[in-house]
Design a protein around this motif. Structure first.
Motif, PDB file in Angstrom:
ATOM      1  N   VAL A 260       0.881  -1.170   0.000  1.00 52.62           N
ATOM      2  CA  VAL A 260       0.000   0.000   0.000  1.00 52.62           C
ATOM      3  C   VAL A 260       0.912   1.212   0.000  1.00 52.62           C
ATOM      4  O   VAL A 260       1.652   1.460   0.965  1.00 52.62           O
ATOM      5  CB  VAL A 260      -0.916  -0.002   1.243  1.00 52.62           C
ATOM      6  N   TYR A 261       0.890   1.975  -1.089  1.00 51.15           N
ATOM      7  CA  TYR A 261       1.978   2.937  -1.307  1.00 51.15           C
ATOM      8  C   TYR A 261       1.500   4.233  -1.949  1.00 51.15           C
ATOM      9  O   TYR A 261       0.560   4.286  -2.723  1.00 51.15           O
ATOM     10  CB  TYR A 261       3.037   2.294  -2.211  1.00 51.15           C
ATOM     11  N   ASN A 262       2.223   5.286  -1.579  1.00 50.09           N
ATOM     12  CA  ASN A 262       2.245   6.562  -2.272  1.00 50.09           C
ATOM     13  C   ASN A 262       3.453   7.294  -1.727  1.00 50.09           C
ATOM     14  O   ASN A 262       4.053   6.857  -0.740  1.00 50.09           O
ATOM     15  CB  ASN A 262       0.964   7.364  -2.075  1.00 50.09           C
ATOM     16  N   SER A 263       3.803   8.401  -2.336  1.00 44.61           N
ATOM     17  CA  SER A 263       5.041   9.053  -1.916  1.00 44.61           C
ATOM     18  C   SER A 263       5.027  10.532  -2.251  1.00 44.61           C
ATOM     19  O   SER A 263       4.333  10.977  -3.171  1.00 44.61           O
ATOM     20  CB  SER A 263       6.239   8.397  -2.602  1.00 44.61           C
ATOM     21  N   TYR A 264       5.828  11.284  -1.495  1.00 44.28           N
ATOM     22  CA  TYR A 264       6.052  12.683  -1.844  1.00 44.28           C
ATOM     23  C   TYR A 264       6.856  12.729  -3.142  1.00 44.28           C
ATOM     24  O   TYR A 264       7.739  11.899  -3.387  1.00 44.28           O
ATOM     25  CB  TYR A 264       6.799  13.417  -0.738  1.00 44.28           C
ATOM     26  N   VAL A 265       6.577  13.707  -3.948  1.00 49.53           N
ATOM     27  CA  VAL A 265       7.135  13.782  -5.291  1.00 49.53           C
ATOM     28  C   VAL A 265       8.648  13.939  -5.278  1.00 49.53           C
ATOM     29  O   VAL A 265       9.341  13.497  -6.208  1.00 49.53           O
ATOM     30  CB  VAL A 265       6.470  14.940  -6.080  1.00 49.53           C
ATOM     31  N   GLU A 266       9.215  14.525  -4.210  1.00 49.39           N
ATOM     32  CA  GLU A 266      10.663  14.757  -4.192  1.00 49.39           C
ATOM     33  C   GLU A 266      11.468  13.504  -3.856  1.00 49.39           C
ATOM     34  O   GLU A 266      12.688  13.485  -3.977  1.00 49.39           O
ATOM     35  CB  GLU A 266      11.029  15.873  -3.207  1.00 49.39           C
TER      36      GLU A 266
ATOM     37  N   ILE B 142      -2.627   4.253  -2.797  1.00 49.75           N
ATOM     38  CA  ILE B 142      -3.540   4.896  -1.863  1.00 49.75           C
ATOM     39  C   ILE B 142      -3.592   6.399  -2.156  1.00 49.75           C
ATOM     40  O   ILE B 142      -2.559   7.046  -2.344  1.00 49.75           O
ATOM     41  CB  ILE B 142      -3.134   4.624  -0.392  1.00 49.75           C
ATOM     42  N   SER B 143      -4.763   6.931  -2.234  1.00 53.06           N
ATOM     43  CA  SER B 143      -4.949   8.343  -2.551  1.00 53.06           C
ATOM     44  C   SER B 143      -4.757   9.190  -1.293  1.00 53.06           C
ATOM     45  O   SER B 143      -5.357   8.921  -0.251  1.00 53.06           O
ATOM     46  CB  SER B 143      -6.355   8.570  -3.113  1.00 53.06           C
ATOM     47  N   VAL B 144      -3.895  10.206  -1.391  1.00 59.16           N
ATOM     48  CA  VAL B 144      -3.590  11.080  -0.261  1.00 59.16           C
ATOM     49  C   VAL B 144      -3.732  12.526  -0.712  1.00 59.16           C
ATOM     50  O   VAL B 144      -3.174  12.927  -1.736  1.00 59.16           O
ATOM     51  CB  VAL B 144      -2.158  10.847   0.260  1.00 59.16           C
ATOM     52  N   GLU B 145      -4.481  13.304   0.058  1.00 57.69           N
ATOM     53  CA  GLU B 145      -4.655  14.719  -0.266  1.00 57.69           C
ATOM     54  C   GLU B 145      -3.528  15.527   0.374  1.00 57.69           C
ATOM     55  O   GLU B 145      -3.578  15.884   1.544  1.00 57.69           O
ATOM     56  CB  GLU B 145      -6.014  15.210   0.226  1.00 57.69           C
ATOM     57  N   ASN B 146      -2.498  15.790  -0.408  1.00 51.84           N
ATOM     58  CA  ASN B 146      -1.348  16.557   0.055  1.00 51.84           C
ATOM     59  C   ASN B 146      -0.661  17.127  -1.183  1.00 51.84           C
ATOM     60  O   ASN B 146      -0.413  16.392  -2.150  1.00 51.84           O
ATOM     61  CB  ASN B 146      -0.400  15.656   0.842  1.00 51.84           C
TER      62      ASN B 146
ATOM     63  N   ARG C 145       2.229  17.770  -1.773  1.00 52.72           N
ATOM     64  CA  ARG C 145       3.552  17.209  -2.040  1.00 52.72           C
ATOM     65  C   ARG C 145       3.499  15.808  -2.662  1.00 52.72           C
ATOM     66  O   ARG C 145       4.505  15.293  -3.127  1.00 52.72           O
ATOM     67  CB  ARG C 145       4.374  17.130  -0.748  1.00 52.72           C
ATOM     68  N   ILE C 146       2.312  15.209  -2.681  1.00 53.50           N
ATOM     69  CA  ILE C 146       2.189  13.833  -3.177  1.00 53.50           C
ATOM     70  C   ILE C 146       2.448  13.762  -4.681  1.00 53.50           C
ATOM     71  O   ILE C 146       2.028  14.636  -5.449  1.00 53.50           O
ATOM     72  CB  ILE C 146       0.790  13.268  -2.833  1.00 53.50           C
ATOM     73  N   CYS C 147       3.117  12.701  -5.074  1.00 50.86           N
ATOM     74  CA  CYS C 147       3.432  12.477  -6.485  1.00 50.86           C
ATOM     75  C   CYS C 147       2.149  12.366  -7.319  1.00 50.86           C
ATOM     76  O   CYS C 147       1.213  11.650  -6.923  1.00 50.86           O
ATOM     77  CB  CYS C 147       4.238  11.184  -6.606  1.00 50.86           C
ATOM     78  N   PRO C 148       2.078  13.045  -8.461  1.00 50.82           N
ATOM     79  CA  PRO C 148       0.905  12.901  -9.337  1.00 50.82           C
ATOM     80  C   PRO C 148       0.693  11.434  -9.713  1.00 50.82           C
ATOM     81  O   PRO C 148       1.661  10.701  -9.969  1.00 50.82           O
ATOM     82  CB  PRO C 148       1.272  13.733 -10.569  1.00 50.82           C
ATOM     83  N   ARG C 149      -0.550  11.021  -9.725  1.00 55.14           N
ATOM     84  CA  ARG C 149      -0.885   9.609  -9.954  1.00 55.14           C
ATOM     85  C   ARG C 149      -0.303   9.101 -11.278  1.00 55.14           C
ATOM     86  O   ARG C 149       0.215   7.976 -11.348  1.00 55.14           O
ATOM     87  CB  ARG C 149      -2.406   9.444  -9.942  1.00 55.14           C
ATOM     88  N   GLU C 150      -0.374   9.912 -12.327  1.00 53.92           N
ATOM     89  CA  GLU C 150       0.113   9.492 -13.640  1.00 53.92           C
ATOM     90  C   GLU C 150       1.616   9.218 -13.607  1.00 53.92           C
ATOM     91  O   GLU C 150       2.106   8.267 -14.231  1.00 53.92           O
ATOM     92  CB  GLU C 150      -0.189  10.565 -14.694  1.00 53.92           C
TER      93      GLU C 150
ATOM     94  N   VAL D  68       2.119  -1.356   4.515  1.00 52.60           N
ATOM     95  CA  VAL D  68       1.781   0.053   4.285  1.00 52.60           C
ATOM     96  C   VAL D  68       3.063   0.836   4.490  1.00 52.60           C
ATOM     97  O   VAL D  68       3.597   0.926   5.597  1.00 52.60           O
ATOM     98  CB  VAL D  68       0.688   0.538   5.260  1.00 52.60           C
ATOM     99  N   PHE D  69       3.585   1.392   3.413  1.00 50.57           N
ATOM    100  CA  PHE D  69       4.906   2.022   3.456  1.00 50.57           C
ATOM    101  C   PHE D  69       4.846   3.381   2.764  1.00 50.57           C
ATOM    102  O   PHE D  69       4.329   3.508   1.664  1.00 50.57           O
ATOM    103  CB  PHE D  69       5.937   1.124   2.762  1.00 50.57           C
ATOM    104  N   GLY D  70       5.390   4.390   3.429  1.00 53.03           N
ATOM    105  CA  GLY D  70       5.397   5.726   2.844  1.00 53.03           C
ATOM    106  C   GLY D  70       5.485   6.778   3.932  1.00 53.03           C
ATOM    107  O   GLY D  70       5.850   6.488   5.072  1.00 53.03           O
ATOM    108  N   SER D  71       5.141   7.973   3.578  1.00 49.41           N
ATOM    109  CA  SER D  71       5.234   9.090   4.507  1.00 49.41           C
ATOM    110  C   SER D  71       4.212   8.942   5.636  1.00 49.41           C
ATOM    111  O   SER D  71       3.336   8.072   5.611  1.00 49.41           O
ATOM    112  CB  SER D  71       4.963  10.403   3.758  1.00 49.41           C
TER     113      SER D  71
END
Length: 403
Positions: free
Chosen positions: A315-321, A341-345, A347-352, A381-384
């Motif tokens: 289960v993943y998402n990440s800050y774009v930097e 996983i969708s995160v409203e932030n 700094r989050i990397c664009p889904r595309e 579940v790994f990420g910020s």
């Protein structure tokens, strides 16, 4: 007067705007008024935790050890998952746990009365609140932010500087190489330095050089099996590790906590030591779900080691930097599927962009849906912190509906 929540909302991003001298200016303006000089120079021992990975768990293990010795202690960590209060763990004769809203608000009211504090950044203000809250404590375990020598937590002289694993992260602020990042962190050492296991030999060499320049003791990492100082504790340590199924990196962090306590002539009572009281550090939420806020390449490496014998749904998402491609490539041997996983932030990397990386690496993916998790599957579940926060929110809501 603005309450704490209003002030924090007005501050914006955690570390922006950055001014390396601002925290020192503010501290100079409030130190005598708050009695900081006398307390933190003579009465309170300061343990400064600095590094890239493992700061939170190392600091909490140290705090748990101090608790066993009956010491009053404040552990300041960051960031938080749900509530700002999570950053302040207080243990004294009358309280053990996160500080209460009323106590935190009272500390804020005292601090905000001094106009010089108004220019502080979000993290700087959080640091000064920690000093207020620790004013009656015997020990302050102070976790640095992303930096070291220019971090607001470095306004105090530390009795012990504990350096956890130093690696690549926050390059946009600290530098592009491990050497650059290590230098700004290691220059913060005061009085005595304890160095954790490092992936880069250069970090240890730099630590020794800086310690020699400053004329302070520098304790380099030793494996527990060869560390004679803890020979009598090895069996109890291993029993504790087995009881709580600690992964290697948490074992290392606990060993570093042992080394820190030893500086003050103290040691753990492992038979009566409870479980780590800090969320999101390789936390087993359920038999099939593990949470970790590692979110960088070194964090990915230790998790791959932990799960190398199984396949997990990530289960993943990440800050774009972040170096997302390198992180996912590192985790590739253990990934069965990525659940985005969708995160409203902002700094989050664009889904595309994330999908492009997953496609390039040949990783199967789909959107995360809490309602189709299976107890027959393993999930990591790994990420910020924001990723773990979003997962926990949805997990809690799904449990409430089920019950």
């Amino acid at each position: 007067m603005l309450n704490l929540s209003q002030v924090l909302q007005s501050k914006g991003a955690e570390y922006a705007p950055f001014d390396p001298m601002r925290a020192h200016r503010i501290y100079a303006g409030i130190a005598s008024k708050c009695g900081f000089k006398e307390h933190f120079d003579t009465k309170c021992k300061v343990i400064h935790i600095i590094g890239t990975n493992g700061k939170g768990s190392t600091g909490r293990f140290i705090t748990m050890g101090l608790e066993q010795q009956g010491k009053s202690v404040l552990h300041f960590s960051s960031p938080h998952i749900f509530r700002f209060n999570e950053r302040y763990y207080l243990s004294n004769a009358s309280h053990k746990g996160e500080v209460d809203d009323a106590v935190l608000e009272a500390a804020h009211q005292l601090l905000w009365c001094m106009e010089c504090t108004h220019e502080a950044s979000y993290f700087e203000y959080a640091t000064f609140l920690a000093l207020i809250l620790a004013k009656e404590c015997e020990y302050l375990v102070l976790e640095s932010g992303v930096g070291g020598e220019f971090d607001s937590t470095h306004i105090l002289r530390a009795d012990v500087s504990v350096f956890t694993l130093i690696g690549l992260d926050h390059q946009e602020m600290l530098g592009e190489s491990v050497r650059e990042i290590a230098l700004t962190k290691l220059r913060a050492m005061d009085t005595r330095a304890i160095i954790a296991r490092q992936n880069e030999r250069e970090v240890e060499n730099l630590a020794q050089e800086i310690a020699k320049q400053k004329g302070i003791a520098c304790d380099l990492w030793q494996e527990l099996d060869t560390d004679e100082a803890f020979k009598e504790q090895r069996d109890a340590f291993r029993d504790y590790v087995r009881t709580y199924h600690l992964p290697r990196f948490l074992c290392d962090n606990l060993h570093n906590a042992m080394r820190t306590l030893a500086v003050f002539g103290m040691k753990f009572d492992f038979k009566n030591l409870g479980e780590l009281t800090l969320r999101g550090r390789c936390e087993v939420l359920a038999p099939h779900i593990v949470l970790d806020v590692g979110h960088n390449l070194d964090g990915a490496r230790v998790l791959k080691e932990q799960f190398i014998e199984k396949q997990v749904n990530l289960v993943y998402n990440s800050y774009v930097e972040k170096d997302i491609e390198a992180i996912l490539r590192e985790l590739l041997p253990i990934i069965k599927k990525v659940l985005i996983i969708s995160v409203e932030n902002y700094r989050i990397c664009p889904r595309e962009r994330l999908i492009d990386i997953l496609t390039k690496l040949g990783i199967v993916y789909e959107d995360f849906n809490i309602h189709i998790l299976s107890q027959n599957e393993s999930y990591l579940v790994f990420g910020s912190f924001s990723v773990v926060q979003k997962f926990l929110q949805e997990y809690k809501e799904s449990k409430c509906k089920t019950n």
